[in-house]
Design a protein around this motif. Structure first.
Motif, PDB file in Angstrom:
ATOM      1  N   ASN A  40      90.380   1.069  66.833  1.00 54.92           N
ATOM      2  CA  ASN A  40      89.569   0.398  67.866  1.00 54.92           C
ATOM      3  C   ASN A  40      88.888  -0.887  67.406  1.00 54.92           C
ATOM      4  O   ASN A  40      88.042  -1.411  68.127  1.00 54.92           O
ATOM      5  CB  ASN A  40      88.499   1.343  68.428  1.00 54.92           C
ATOM      6  N   ILE A  41      89.255  -1.398  66.244  1.00 53.37           N
ATOM      7  CA  ILE A  41      88.691  -2.683  65.808  1.00 53.37           C
ATOM      8  C   ILE A  41      89.841  -3.648  65.598  1.00 53.37           C
ATOM      9  O   ILE A  41      90.680  -3.459  64.720  1.00 53.37           O
ATOM     10  CB  ILE A  41      87.867  -2.536  64.506  1.00 53.37           C
ATOM     11  N   ILE A  42      89.886  -4.684  66.419  1.00 53.42           N
ATOM     12  CA  ILE A  42      90.962  -5.679  66.310  1.00 53.42           C
ATOM     13  C   ILE A  42      90.418  -7.075  66.030  1.00 53.42           C
ATOM     14  O   ILE A  42      91.180  -7.989  65.719  1.00 53.42           O
ATOM     15  CB  ILE A  42      91.819  -5.721  67.600  1.00 53.42           C
ATOM     16  N   ASN A  43      89.102  -7.234  66.115  1.00 54.93           N
ATOM     17  CA  ASN A  43      88.482  -8.533  65.897  1.00 54.93           C
ATOM     18  C   ASN A  43      87.126  -8.339  65.234  1.00 54.93           C
ATOM     19  O   ASN A  43      86.407  -7.385  65.526  1.00 54.93           O
ATOM     20  CB  ASN A  43      88.291  -9.255  67.244  1.00 54.93           C
ATOM     21  N   VAL A  44      86.786  -9.243  64.313  1.00 57.85           N
ATOM     22  CA  VAL A  44      85.437  -9.269  63.748  1.00 57.85           C
ATOM     23  C   VAL A  44      84.930 -10.702  63.780  1.00 57.85           C
ATOM     24  O   VAL A  44      85.709 -11.660  63.712  1.00 57.85           O
ATOM     25  CB  VAL A  44      85.377  -8.727  62.301  1.00 57.85           C
ATOM     26  N   THR A  45      83.628 -10.850  63.906  1.00 56.63           N
ATOM     27  CA  THR A  45      83.000 -12.168  63.898  1.00 56.63           C
ATOM     28  C   THR A  45      82.610 -12.537  62.468  1.00 56.63           C
ATOM     29  O   THR A  45      82.637 -11.698  61.561  1.00 56.63           O
ATOM     30  CB  THR A  45      81.739 -12.178  64.772  1.00 56.63           C
ATOM     31  N   THR A  46      82.228 -13.784  62.299  1.00 54.06           N
ATOM     32  CA  THR A  46      81.759 -14.227  60.979  1.00 54.06           C
ATOM     33  C   THR A  46      80.602 -13.372  60.504  1.00 54.06           C
ATOM     34  O   THR A  46      80.571 -12.925  59.346  1.00 54.06           O
ATOM     35  CB  THR A  46      81.322 -15.703  61.044  1.00 54.06           C
ATOM     36  N   GLU A  47      79.629 -13.121  61.382  1.00 52.66           N
ATOM     37  CA  GLU A  47      78.455 -12.341  60.982  1.00 52.66           C
ATOM     38  C   GLU A  47      78.833 -10.911  60.620  1.00 52.66           C
ATOM     39  O   GLU A  47      78.282 -10.328  59.683  1.00 52.66           O
ATOM     40  CB  GLU A  47      77.393 -12.363  62.089  1.00 52.66           C
ATOM     41  N   GLN A  48      79.766 -10.334  61.360  1.00 47.63           N
ATOM     42  CA  GLN A  48      80.215  -8.976  61.041  1.00 47.63           C
ATOM     43  C   GLN A  48      80.941  -8.938  59.696  1.00 47.63           C
ATOM     44  O   GLN A  48      80.743  -8.010  58.900  1.00 47.63           O
ATOM     45  CB  GLN A  48      81.128  -8.460  62.153  1.00 47.63           C
ATOM     46  N   LEU A  49      81.756  -9.955  59.428  1.00 51.69           N
ATOM     47  CA  LEU A  49      82.463 -10.016  58.157  1.00 51.69           C
ATOM     48  C   LEU A  49      81.474 -10.157  56.993  1.00 51.69           C
ATOM     49  O   LEU A  49      81.621  -9.508  55.944  1.00 51.69           O
ATOM     50  CB  LEU A  49      83.457 -11.182  58.165  1.00 51.69           C
ATOM     51  N   LYS A  50      80.452 -10.968  57.187  1.00 50.29           N
ATOM     52  CA  LYS A  50      79.405 -11.099  56.166  1.00 50.29           C
ATOM     53  C   LYS A  50      78.724  -9.755  55.931  1.00 50.29           C
ATOM     54  O   LYS A  50      78.440  -9.381  54.786  1.00 50.29           O
ATOM     55  CB  LYS A  50      78.360 -12.125  56.608  1.00 50.29           C
ATOM     56  N   GLY A  51      78.458  -9.033  57.011  1.00 45.91           N
ATOM     57  CA  GLY A  51      77.823  -7.727  56.891  1.00 45.91           C
ATOM     58  C   GLY A  51      78.683  -6.740  56.145  1.00 45.91           C
ATOM     59  O   GLY A  51      78.188  -5.961  55.310  1.00 45.91           O
ATOM     60  N   ILE A  52      79.988  -6.763  56.413  1.00 44.32           N
ATOM     61  CA  ILE A  52      80.909  -5.848  55.737  1.00 44.32           C
ATOM     62  C   ILE A  52      80.950  -6.144  54.242  1.00 44.32           C
ATOM     63  O   ILE A  52      80.819  -5.248  53.405  1.00 44.32           O
ATOM     64  CB  ILE A  52      82.322  -5.963  56.346  1.00 44.32           C
ATOM     65  N   TYR A  53      81.130  -7.411  53.894  1.00 45.86           N
ATOM     66  CA  TYR A  53      81.299  -7.768  52.478  1.00 45.86           C
ATOM     67  C   TYR A  53      79.992  -7.688  51.697  1.00 45.86           C
ATOM     68  O   TYR A  53      80.010  -7.446  50.483  1.00 45.86           O
ATOM     69  CB  TYR A  53      81.944  -9.152  52.349  1.00 45.86           C
ATOM     70  N   SER A  54      78.860  -7.889  52.365  1.00 46.06           N
ATOM     71  CA  SER A  54      77.574  -7.795  51.661  1.00 46.06           C
ATOM     72  C   SER A  54      77.090  -6.358  51.550  1.00 46.06           C
ATOM     73  O   SER A  54      76.242  -6.043  50.716  1.00 46.06           O
ATOM     74  CB  SER A  54      76.517  -8.620  52.396  1.00 46.06           C
ATOM     75  N   GLY A  55      77.617  -5.492  52.423  1.00 42.78           N
ATOM     76  CA  GLY A  55      77.203  -4.095  52.414  1.00 42.78           C
ATOM     77  C   GLY A  55      76.104  -3.774  53.404  1.00 42.78           C
ATOM     78  O   GLY A  55      75.663  -2.626  53.488  1.00 42.78           O
ATOM     79  N   SER A  56      75.662  -4.767  54.179  1.00 45.67           N
ATOM     80  CA  SER A  56      74.629  -4.472  55.183  1.00 45.67           C
ATOM     81  C   SER A  56      75.217  -3.707  56.372  1.00 45.67           C
ATOM     82  O   SER A  56      74.502  -3.019  57.084  1.00 45.67           O
ATOM     83  CB  SER A  56      73.944  -5.759  55.654  1.00 45.67           C
ATOM     84  N   ILE A  57      76.529  -3.831  56.589  1.00 45.17           N
ATOM     85  CA  ILE A  57      77.244  -2.985  57.542  1.00 45.17           C
ATOM     86  C   ILE A  57      78.066  -2.017  56.701  1.00 45.17           C
ATOM     87  O   ILE A  57      78.983  -2.433  55.981  1.00 45.17           O
ATOM     88  CB  ILE A  57      78.150  -3.806  58.473  1.00 45.17           C
ATOM     89  N   LYS A  58      77.729  -0.746  56.771  1.00 43.33           N
ATOM     90  CA  LYS A  58      78.326   0.239  55.863  1.00 43.33           C
ATOM     91  C   LYS A  58      79.301   1.201  56.524  1.00 43.33           C
ATOM     92  O   LYS A  58      80.100   1.838  55.838  1.00 43.33           O
ATOM     93  CB  LYS A  58      77.218   1.055  55.187  1.00 43.33           C
ATOM     94  N   ASN A  59      79.237   1.313  57.865  1.00 38.36           N
ATOM     95  CA  ASN A  59      80.042   2.312  58.565  1.00 38.36           C
ATOM     96  C   ASN A  59      80.810   1.632  59.682  1.00 38.36           C
ATOM     97  O   ASN A  59      80.255   0.804  60.417  1.00 38.36           O
ATOM     98  CB  ASN A  59      79.132   3.406  59.133  1.00 38.36           C
ATOM     99  N   TRP A  60      82.080   1.979  59.833  1.00 39.83           N
ATOM    100  CA  TRP A  60      82.897   1.366  60.888  1.00 39.83           C
ATOM    101  C   TRP A  60      82.347   1.647  62.277  1.00 39.83           C
ATOM    102  O   TRP A  60      82.589   0.885  63.219  1.00 39.83           O
ATOM    103  CB  TRP A  60      84.342   1.865  60.782  1.00 39.83           C
ATOM    104  N   GLN A  61      81.588   2.715  62.410  1.00 43.13           N
ATOM    105  CA  GLN A  61      81.014   3.068  63.711  1.00 43.13           C
ATOM    106  C   GLN A  61      80.072   1.971  64.221  1.00 43.13           C
ATOM    107  O   GLN A  61      79.932   1.775  65.426  1.00 43.13           O
ATOM    108  CB  GLN A  61      80.266   4.393  63.588  1.00 43.13           C
ATOM    109  N   GLU A  62      79.439   1.249  63.298  1.00 48.38           N
ATOM    110  CA  GLU A  62      78.545   0.157  63.683  1.00 48.38           C
ATOM    111  C   GLU A  62      79.277  -0.960  64.415  1.00 48.38           C
ATOM    112  O   GLU A  62      78.659  -1.759  65.132  1.00 48.38           O
ATOM    113  CB  GLU A  62      77.850  -0.425  62.441  1.00 48.38           C
TER     114      GLU A  62
END
Length: 200
Positions: A40-62
């Motif tokens: 269910n994830i086909i697109n990410v924004t710049t801010e989301q990508l930053k969150g993923i790589y920095s670790g501030s977004i930790k779960n795909w559910q977010e």
């Protein structure tokens, strides 16, 4: 620097002083992809990508995906991270200490196919040519496609070229002539590179 080689970037100004010539042959997209378990994830924004790589977004559910911890796959600061930083992450973003750092792109490609809920970045041409079972992510709504590379809509591209001495050996010159010929371009296109003919 005084040798012939393939090069995944254009010559820098100081390198041009070494009497080298650079031939741009093709471009390859740099793909951000996930393991197929990331539904269910086909697109990410710049801010989301930053969150993923920095670790501030930790779960795909977010991000609307499955309830699972994100596994970030990374390689050392070479072409890969430099491209991500240039276009999306920024130079100052601190990569999560939980990221799995692999030595080379081939290891990342193997890991992303075998690690559920993982994300990583690597060659689009390789992914297409080898029909890798991974999810290709659009970035800010722009799909990582050969067409979008051709029309300059997808920014993360790797130039593929050859550097040679200005007075190369005959065999080297013959190879460059082949690579720049129609037959050479067709061979590159077969492997899903976007081909060019300009000499830089």
């Amino acid at each position: 620097l005084l040798y012939e080689s393939a090069l995944s970037r254009e010559l820098q100004q100081e390198e041009k002083a070494y009497k080298l010539e650079y031939y741009l042959l093709a471009k390859d997209g740099f793909l951000v992809a996930t393991h197929p378990s990331v539904k269910n994830i086909i697109n990410v924004t710049t801010e989301q990508l930053k969150g993923i790589y920095s670790g501030s977004i930790k779960n795909w559910q977010e991000l609307g995906g499955p309830d699972a911890k994100i596994v970030v796959l990374d390689i050392p600061k070479e072409v890969a991270e430099n491209l991500l930083r240039k276009y999306y992450l920024g130079q100052d973003l601190k990569i999560s200490s939980e990221a799995v750092v692999l030595r080379r792109e081939s290891e990342l490609i193997a890991a992303i196919q075998n690690t559920p809920y993982s994300i990583g970045a690597f060659s689009l041409a390789y992914a297409i040519s080898h029909k890798l079972p991974v999810n290709h992510l659009s970035l800010n709504g722009v799909e990582p496609s050969l067409e979008n590379i051709k029309n300059n809509k997808y920014p993360m591209v790797i130039p593929i070229g050859i550097t040679i001495k200005k007075t190369p050996a005959k065999s080297v010159k013959e190879f460059v002539n082949y690579a720049m010929s129609q037959a050479g371009k067709e061979e590159l296109a077969k492997h899903n590179f976007v081909v060019f003919t300009q000499k830089k």
